[in-house]
Design a protein around this motif. Sequence first.
Motif, PDB file in Angstrom:
ATOM      1  N   ASP A 128      17.670  14.439  18.337  1.00 46.51           N
ATOM      2  CA  ASP A 128      16.921  15.379  17.514  1.00 46.51           C
ATOM      3  C   ASP A 128      17.821  16.575  17.228  1.00 46.51           C
ATOM      4  O   ASP A 128      17.859  17.541  17.980  1.00 46.51           O
ATOM      5  CB  ASP A 128      15.647  15.819  18.245  1.00 46.51           C
ATOM      6  CG  ASP A 128      14.749  16.665  17.369  1.00 46.51           C
ATOM      7  OD1 ASP A 128      14.916  16.633  16.135  1.00 46.51           O
ATOM      8  OD2 ASP A 128      13.884  17.365  17.928  1.00 46.51           O
TER       9      ASP A 128
ATOM     10  N   LYS B  78      10.031  -1.317  16.797  1.00 50.47           N
ATOM     11  CA  LYS B  78      10.305  -0.596  15.550  1.00 50.47           C
ATOM     12  C   LYS B  78       9.782   0.828  15.631  1.00 50.47           C
ATOM     13  O   LYS B  78      10.463   1.771  15.235  1.00 50.47           O
ATOM     14  CB  LYS B  78       9.669  -1.323  14.373  1.00 50.47           C
ATOM     15  CG  LYS B  78       9.944  -0.684  13.029  1.00 50.47           C
ATOM     16  CD  LYS B  78       9.247  -1.430  11.918  1.00 50.47           C
ATOM     17  CE  LYS B  78       9.443  -0.789  10.575  1.00 50.47           C
ATOM     18  NZ  LYS B  78       8.960   0.568  10.449  1.00 50.47           N
ATOM     19  N   ASP B  79       8.567   0.996  16.173  1.00 45.84           N
ATOM     20  CA  ASP B  79       8.005   2.339  16.322  1.00 45.84           C
ATOM     21  C   ASP B  79       8.860   3.193  17.245  1.00 45.84           C
ATOM     22  O   ASP B  79       9.094   4.367  16.978  1.00 45.84           O
ATOM     23  CB  ASP B  79       6.572   2.286  16.859  1.00 45.84           C
ATOM     24  CG  ASP B  79       5.567   1.857  15.809  1.00 45.84           C
ATOM     25  OD1 ASP B  79       5.924   1.822  14.613  1.00 45.84           O
ATOM     26  OD2 ASP B  79       4.426   1.547  16.192  1.00 45.84           O
TER      27      ASP B  79
ATOM     28  N   GLU C  78      12.058   2.879  17.839  1.00 47.99           N
ATOM     29  CA  GLU C  78      13.320   3.201  17.158  1.00 47.99           C
ATOM     30  C   GLU C  78      13.109   4.269  16.095  1.00 47.99           C
ATOM     31  O   GLU C  78      13.954   5.129  15.900  1.00 47.99           O
ATOM     32  CB  GLU C  78      13.913   1.945  16.533  1.00 47.99           C
ATOM     33  CG  GLU C  78      14.461   0.969  17.550  1.00 47.99           C
ATOM     34  CD  GLU C  78      14.894  -0.349  16.934  1.00 47.99           C
ATOM     35  OE1 GLU C  78      14.587  -0.580  15.744  1.00 47.99           O
ATOM     36  OE2 GLU C  78      15.513  -1.140  17.647  1.00 47.99           O
ATOM     37  N   ASP C  79      11.976   4.208  15.414  1.00 49.59           N
ATOM     38  CA  ASP C  79      11.695   5.177  14.347  1.00 49.59           C
ATOM     39  C   ASP C  79      11.410   6.566  14.901  1.00 49.59           C
ATOM     40  O   ASP C  79      11.735   7.563  14.272  1.00 49.59           O
ATOM     41  CB  ASP C  79      10.495   4.732  13.504  1.00 49.59           C
ATOM     42  CG  ASP C  79      10.821   3.543  12.612  1.00 49.59           C
ATOM     43  OD1 ASP C  79      12.017   3.209  12.467  1.00 49.59           O
ATOM     44  OD2 ASP C  79       9.881   2.936  12.082  1.00 49.59           O
ATOM     45  N   THR C  80      10.804   6.643  16.076  1.00 45.66           N
ATOM     46  CA  THR C  80      10.377   7.938  16.584  1.00 45.66           C
ATOM     47  C   THR C  80      11.261   8.503  17.677  1.00 45.66           C
ATOM     48  O   THR C  80      11.342   9.711  17.830  1.00 45.66           O
ATOM     49  CB  THR C  80       8.939   7.870  17.131  1.00 45.66           C
ATOM     50  OG1 THR C  80       8.891   6.888  18.168  1.00 45.66           O
ATOM     51  CG2 THR C  80       7.954   7.497  16.044  1.00 45.66           C
TER      52      THR C  80
ATOM     53  N   GLY D 285      14.509   6.942  18.775  1.00 47.14           N
ATOM     54  CA  GLY D 285      15.768   6.254  18.952  1.00 47.14           C
ATOM     55  C   GLY D 285      17.000   7.107  18.738  1.00 47.14           C
ATOM     56  O   GLY D 285      18.074   6.754  19.161  1.00 47.14           O
TER      57      GLY D 285
ATOM     58  N   GLU E 223       6.186  -2.530  18.219  1.00 46.59           N
ATOM     59  CA  GLU E 223       6.377  -1.452  19.187  1.00 46.59           C
ATOM     60  C   GLU E 223       7.842  -1.034  19.253  1.00 46.59           C
ATOM     61  O   GLU E 223       8.148   0.158  19.348  1.00 46.59           O
ATOM     62  CB  GLU E 223       5.876  -1.881  20.563  1.00 46.59           C
ATOM     63  CG  GLU E 223       4.380  -1.966  20.651  1.00 46.59           C
ATOM     64  CD  GLU E 223       3.859  -2.544  21.948  1.00 46.59           C
ATOM     65  OE1 GLU E 223       2.665  -2.335  22.235  1.00 46.59           O
ATOM     66  OE2 GLU E 223       4.624  -3.199  22.685  1.00 46.59           O
TER      67      GLU E 223
END
Length: 76
Positions: free
Chosen positions: A65, A55-56, A58-60, A62, A53
């Motif tokens: 944009d 990692k997810d 941080e990937d989405t 963190g 969770e």
Amino acid sequence: MTLDEAIASGSYLEILRAQRREVVAALPGEKGPALAALHRQLSLLSKEIAALELKDAEDTGGGADVDDEEFDAAAI
């Protein structure tokens, strides 16, 4: 989501969550070494779920944009 549904979905994280739910449901009926084994399994599952969770997240979400711009060597 049941374990069968999680397996069918192909999501490793959902499989782990379903396994954790099954371990929690089995805890009240166990004693002695079986209870200790379930507690250990619960701990391992929870750690792996938390890591995935994180990692997810941080990937989405963190980072900011922003759109990339052309590199300007003179700006350095």
